[in-house]
Design a protein around this motif. Structure first.
Motif, PDB file in Angstrom:
ATOM      1  N   PHE A 148      61.100 -54.921  14.203  1.00 14.29           N
ATOM      2  CA  PHE A 148      61.221 -53.448  14.365  1.00 14.29           C
ATOM      3  C   PHE A 148      60.285 -52.980  15.343  1.00 14.29           C
ATOM      4  O   PHE A 148      58.858 -54.214  15.474  1.00 14.29           O
ATOM      5  CB  PHE A 148      60.503 -53.286  13.582  1.00 14.29           C
ATOM      6  N   LEU A 149      60.266 -51.722  16.064  1.00 14.94           N
ATOM      7  CA  LEU A 149      59.193 -51.214  17.468  1.00 14.94           C
ATOM      8  C   LEU A 149      58.976 -49.875  17.002  1.00 14.94           C
ATOM      9  O   LEU A 149      60.575 -49.138  16.278  1.00 14.94           O
ATOM     10  CB  LEU A 149      59.109 -51.828  18.329  1.00 14.94           C
ATOM     11  N   THR A 150      57.848 -49.838  17.799  1.00 15.07           N
ATOM     12  CA  THR A 150      58.081 -47.961  17.535  1.00 15.07           C
ATOM     13  C   THR A 150      58.573 -47.487  18.715  1.00 15.07           C
ATOM     14  O   THR A 150      57.887 -47.641  20.255  1.00 15.07           O
ATOM     15  CB  THR A 150      56.954 -47.071  16.808  1.00 15.07           C
ATOM     16  N   LEU A 151      58.920 -46.843  19.526  1.00 17.53           N
ATOM     17  CA  LEU A 151      59.301 -45.948  20.762  1.00 17.53           C
ATOM     18  C   LEU A 151      59.015 -44.748  21.159  1.00 17.53           C
ATOM     19  O   LEU A 151      59.151 -44.014  20.014  1.00 17.53           O
ATOM     20  CB  LEU A 151      60.551 -46.271  21.424  1.00 17.53           C
ATOM     21  N   ARG A 152      57.610 -44.699  21.756  1.00 20.88           N
ATOM     22  CA  ARG A 152      57.340 -43.130  22.531  1.00 20.88           C
ATOM     23  C   ARG A 152      57.366 -42.569  23.568  1.00 20.88           C
ATOM     24  O   ARG A 152      57.885 -44.043  24.498  1.00 20.88           O
ATOM     25  CB  ARG A 152      56.203 -43.541  21.894  1.00 20.88           C
ATOM     26  N   ASP A 153      57.257 -41.635  23.420  1.00 21.41           N
ATOM     27  CA  ASP A 153      57.623 -41.297  24.821  1.00 21.41           C
ATOM     28  C   ASP A 153      56.356 -41.068  25.533  1.00 21.41           C
ATOM     29  O   ASP A 153      55.710 -40.501  25.028  1.00 21.41           O
ATOM     30  CB  ASP A 153      58.688 -39.735  24.702  1.00 21.41           C
ATOM     31  N   THR A 154      56.770 -41.168  27.315  1.00 23.52           N
ATOM     32  CA  THR A 154      55.843 -41.414  27.777  1.00 23.52           C
ATOM     33  C   THR A 154      55.179 -39.897  28.133  1.00 23.52           C
ATOM     34  O   THR A 154      53.938 -39.903  28.116  1.00 23.52           O
ATOM     35  CB  THR A 154      55.992 -41.990  29.497  1.00 23.52           C
ATOM     36  N   ASP A 155      55.397 -39.204  28.073  1.00 29.36           N
ATOM     37  CA  ASP A 155      55.097 -37.574  28.072  1.00 29.36           C
ATOM     38  C   ASP A 155      54.890 -36.424  26.813  1.00 29.36           C
ATOM     39  O   ASP A 155      54.549 -35.604  26.954  1.00 29.36           O
ATOM     40  CB  ASP A 155      56.254 -36.837  29.127  1.00 29.36           C
ATOM     41  N   ALA A 156      55.075 -36.812  25.826  1.00 26.05           N
ATOM     42  CA  ALA A 156      55.020 -35.800  24.890  1.00 26.05           C
ATOM     43  C   ALA A 156      54.650 -36.977  23.684  1.00 26.05           C
ATOM     44  O   ALA A 156      55.001 -38.378  23.321  1.00 26.05           O
ATOM     45  CB  ALA A 156      56.365 -34.983  24.557  1.00 26.05           C
TER      46      ALA A 156
ATOM     47  N   ILE B  43      57.961 -43.543  40.945  1.00 24.99           N
ATOM     48  CA  ILE B  43      56.844 -42.954  41.038  1.00 24.99           C
ATOM     49  C   ILE B  43      56.846 -42.632  42.108  1.00 24.99           C
ATOM     50  O   ILE B  43      56.954 -41.660  43.332  1.00 24.99           O
ATOM     51  CB  ILE B  43      55.173 -43.981  40.694  1.00 24.99           C
ATOM     52  N   GLU B  44      57.145 -43.515  43.586  1.00 26.22           N
ATOM     53  CA  GLU B  44      57.635 -43.227  44.214  1.00 26.22           C
ATOM     54  C   GLU B  44      58.903 -42.413  45.006  1.00 26.22           C
ATOM     55  O   GLU B  44      58.826 -40.987  45.563  1.00 26.22           O
ATOM     56  CB  GLU B  44      57.836 -44.527  45.750  1.00 26.22           C
ATOM     57  N   HIS B  45      60.075 -41.910  44.102  1.00 26.92           N
ATOM     58  CA  HIS B  45      60.633 -41.628  43.862  1.00 26.92           C
ATOM     59  C   HIS B  45      59.968 -39.665  43.295  1.00 26.92           C
ATOM     60  O   HIS B  45      60.449 -38.400  44.061  1.00 26.92           O
ATOM     61  CB  HIS B  45      61.487 -41.800  43.054  1.00 26.92           C
ATOM     62  N   LEU B  46      59.060 -40.114  42.333  1.00 27.74           N
ATOM     63  CA  LEU B  46      58.786 -38.650  42.089  1.00 27.74           C
ATOM     64  C   LEU B  46      57.902 -37.934  43.257  1.00 27.74           C
ATOM     65  O   LEU B  46      58.006 -36.916  43.374  1.00 27.74           O
ATOM     66  CB  LEU B  46      57.864 -38.827  40.665  1.00 27.74           C
ATOM     67  N   LYS B  47      57.085 -39.207  43.724  1.00 28.69           N
ATOM     68  CA  LYS B  47      56.040 -38.394  44.635  1.00 28.69           C
ATOM     69  C   LYS B  47      57.587 -37.670  45.712  1.00 28.69           C
ATOM     70  O   LYS B  47      56.480 -37.310  46.617  1.00 28.69           O
ATOM     71  CB  LYS B  47      55.878 -39.407  45.551  1.00 28.69           C
TER      72      LYS B  47
ATOM     73  N   ALA C   1      44.249 -52.230  35.588  1.00 33.95           N
ATOM     74  CA  ALA C   1      45.310 -52.498  36.141  1.00 33.95           C
ATOM     75  C   ALA C   1      46.758 -50.870  37.302  1.00 33.95           C
ATOM     76  O   ALA C   1      46.082 -50.127  36.160  1.00 33.95           O
ATOM     77  CB  ALA C   1      46.200 -53.158  35.595  1.00 33.95           C
ATOM     78  N   VAL C   2      47.245 -51.669  37.849  1.00 34.48           N
ATOM     79  CA  VAL C   2      48.129 -50.677  37.964  1.00 34.48           C
ATOM     80  C   VAL C   2      48.814 -50.137  37.235  1.00 34.48           C
ATOM     81  O   VAL C   2      49.552 -48.951  36.616  1.00 34.48           O
ATOM     82  CB  VAL C   2      49.448 -51.483  38.846  1.00 34.48           C
ATOM     83  N   GLU C   3      49.260 -50.472  35.889  1.00 36.10           N
ATOM     84  CA  GLU C   3      50.147 -50.155  35.023  1.00 36.10           C
ATOM     85  C   GLU C   3      49.040 -49.196  33.771  1.00 36.10           C
ATOM     86  O   GLU C   3      49.882 -48.770  32.915  1.00 36.10           O
ATOM     87  CB  GLU C   3      50.316 -51.516  33.550  1.00 36.10           C
ATOM     88  N   ASP C   4      47.967 -49.644  33.569  1.00 32.50           N
ATOM     89  CA  ASP C   4      47.360 -48.790  32.911  1.00 32.50           C
ATOM     90  C   ASP C   4      47.091 -46.969  34.306  1.00 32.50           C
ATOM     91  O   ASP C   4      46.874 -46.104  32.996  1.00 32.50           O
ATOM     92  CB  ASP C   4      45.504 -49.368  32.810  1.00 32.50           C
ATOM     93  N   LEU C   5      46.711 -46.749  35.290  1.00 31.58           N
ATOM     94  CA  LEU C   5      47.228 -45.849  35.353  1.00 31.58           C
ATOM     95  C   LEU C   5      48.377 -45.709  35.466  1.00 31.58           C
ATOM     96  O   LEU C   5      48.407 -43.671  36.370  1.00 31.58           O
ATOM     97  CB  LEU C   5      46.277 -46.103  37.617  1.00 31.58           C
ATOM     98  N   LEU C   6      49.275 -45.474  35.040  1.00 33.86           N
ATOM     99  CA  LEU C   6      50.492 -45.344  35.378  1.00 33.86           C
ATOM    100  C   LEU C   6      50.579 -43.233  34.681  1.00 33.86           C
ATOM    101  O   LEU C   6      51.363 -42.542  35.399  1.00 33.86           O
ATOM    102  CB  LEU C   6      51.790 -45.862  34.771  1.00 33.86           C
ATOM    103  N   PRO C   7      49.422 -43.056  33.879  1.00 32.74           N
ATOM    104  CA  PRO C   7      49.718 -42.107  33.212  1.00 32.74           C
ATOM    105  C   PRO C   7      49.384 -41.031  34.924  1.00 32.74           C
ATOM    106  O   PRO C   7      49.972 -39.508  34.075  1.00 32.74           O
ATOM    107  CB  PRO C   7      49.097 -41.932  32.055  1.00 32.74           C
ATOM    108  N   PHE C   8      48.716 -41.165  34.817  1.00 29.49           N
ATOM    109  CA  PHE C   8      47.935 -40.523  36.414  1.00 29.49           C
ATOM    110  C   PHE C   8      49.027 -39.942  37.871  1.00 29.49           C
ATOM    111  O   PHE C   8      48.827 -39.557  38.285  1.00 29.49           O
ATOM    112  CB  PHE C   8      46.834 -40.711  36.732  1.00 29.49           C
ATOM    113  N   SER C   9      49.602 -41.253  36.980  1.00 33.05           N
ATOM    114  CA  SER C   9      51.539 -40.568  38.398  1.00 33.05           C
ATOM    115  C   SER C   9      52.602 -39.747  37.252  1.00 33.05           C
ATOM    116  O   SER C   9      53.608 -39.667  37.642  1.00 33.05           O
ATOM    117  CB  SER C   9      52.009 -42.028  38.812  1.00 33.05           C
ATOM    118  N   ASN C  10      52.412 -39.709  36.291  1.00 31.38           N
ATOM    119  CA  ASN C  10      53.509 -38.926  35.104  1.00 31.38           C
ATOM    120  C   ASN C  10      53.742 -37.935  36.152  1.00 31.38           C
ATOM    121  O   ASN C  10      52.927 -36.934  36.649  1.00 31.38           O
ATOM    122  CB  ASN C  10      53.103 -39.121  33.855  1.00 31.38           C
TER     123      ASN C  10
END
Length: 419
Positions: free
Chosen positions: A67-75, A135-139, A230-239
């Motif tokens: 069992f896991l909880t899946l959370r939205d990355t923006d909200a 991220i590149e696509h969003l950029k 790490a790159v994964e830790d900084l992902l929210p700042f490319s959201n």
């Protein structure tokens, strides 16, 4: 398979309403009926691919389930997901909390306990390459909208009274910004908002903190700081949500997220990118010691310039005053008086000489005139004979006997008649 439909009446001779709209306090649905209807409705829904971040993961080997909880990355929205242990075991990369995944699942509803969850039959972890590609696509999209354009960048205030700081709770980034800024300018004040700077809560909390500080009239610059990671830790700042929140900020924004090599999208939309939180502290406030040194140097340069100008003007005045004409002003008048007297003497001499020359010339002309004058001839005894019309008689044939003549002498005249 679904369970057999529940009875449609609450008792003998009392049928239940067919629709929820027709229920009343006197004719309600029993829990079992509503639960069955919800289960039937949800069971008709199709499986769907969904994306999110794993925030809780519980493995139950004895039950063969996970069992896991899946959370939205923006909200702040999450869903419970269940899957068989063999689905989780089929992952090439072990699934862990914090991982970004896409899940193929079907909505299910458990009537017995009235709970909803997603039943997954496939899970795919998004690798770092997939995330960076997104991220590149969003950029490229944000760049096309002009959010990274240089003309949107606002200058930082020279001496902000209040600095808004968005950072992690009791983080080293907060310490670096506050300590270094106050070391440079002790009077600076901070409005600090400690939020989550990684994980699923980072995007909504950082976005809300930026909006809150931007709404304050006294905050003149906002710093978003995090001490790398790490790159994964900084992902929210490319959201996208967070980047657009930063772009909508009216207050100048400084991004101090990572180290020199890190480049989240927040760096591109911010008005200034600092390489580290310490660098951000140096950018937002001036160094009081350095500014005082510059003021002292500027004051000294101005004093030297004023003294130099005064010295040059004094030397000029001294040079002018040392001239003889100013040392003895009467000497110039005396020299000019002598010149005037000398010129007057020359003028008188020249005038006298001119008069003498003119008198001699007059005497010469007078002698010439006298020598040529008829009067001089008459003085020698000659006479001038004129006929009646006044013309001079030069030929005897001009007159006849009896004509009257006029004889002019030196002294007087006589009348005569021709015989």
């Amino acid at each position: 398979m679904t369970d057999a439909p529940p009875p449609t009446s609450a008792g003998p001779g009392s049928p239940l309403p067919a629709r929820a709209l027709d229920t009343t306090a006197e004719r309600p649905w029993p829990v079992r009926l509503l639960s069955a209807k919800i289960a039937d409705y949800i069971d008709k829904m199709s499986p769907v691919w969904i994306e999110g971040q794993v925030v809780q993961l519980n493995r139950r080997p004895g039950a063969g389930m996970a069992f896991l909880t899946l959370r939205d990355t923006d909200a702040d929205v999450s869903l419970p997901v269940a899957m068989y242990a063999k689905v989780l075991a089929g992952q090439t990369t072990p699934l862990a909390e914090g991982a970004h995944v896409v899940v193929h699942a079907k909505p299910t509803f458990w009537k017995g306990r009235g709970s909803f969850q997603m039943q997954a039959d496939e899970v795919r972890a998004l690798g770092l390459g997939d995330l960076l590609a997104r991220i590149e696509h969003l950029k490229s999209i944000l760049a096309a909208e002009g959010l990274f354009a240089a003309e949107r960048k606002r200058p930082l205030p020279f001496l902000p009274r209040v600095v808004g700081l968005v950072c992690g709770r009791e983080s080293k980034a907060e310490h670096d910004v506050v300590v270094n800024a106050r070391a440079r300018w002790p009077e600076v004040r901070f409005e600090i908002r400690e939020v989550a700077v990684q994980g699923t809560a980072a995007v909504p909390q950082v976005s809300a903190a930026i909006a809150e500080l931007d709404a304050r009239e006294d905050v003149e610059v906002i710093v978003v700081a995090r001490g790398g990671g790490a790159v994964e830790d900084l992902l929210p700042f490319s959201n996208e949500t967070l980047v657009r929140a930063a772009a909508a900020c009216r207050t100048p924004l400084v991004s101090a997220i990572g180290h020199e090599t890190d480049s989240p999208l927040l760096d591109l939309v911010a008005d200034f990118r600092a390489s580290t939180p310490t660098d951000a502290a140096k950018r937002i406030v001036p160094d009081v010691a350095e500014e005082r040194l510059r003021l002292r140097q500027a004051r000294e340069r101005m004093q030297r310039a004023v003294r130099g100008r005064l010295d040059r003007e004094q030397h000029g005045l001294d040079a002018i005053r040392s001239r003889p004409v100013l040392a003895e002003p009467g000497s110039m008048i005396e020299r000019r008086s002598d010149d005037v007297e000398q010129l007057a003497r020359h003028g008188r001499s020249a005038f006298s000489a001119a008069l003498l020359r003119a008198g001699a010339e007059v005497d010469r002309l007078r002698a010439q005139v006298r020598a040529l004058s008829p009067a001089s001839v008459l003085e020698r005894g000659y006479a001038v004979v004129q006929v009646a019309d006044g013309s001079v008689l030069r030929d005897a044939a001009q007159v006849a006997s009896g004509d009257a003549l006029r004889v002019r002498l030196t002294d007087g005249e006589v009348a005569a008649t021709v015989d």
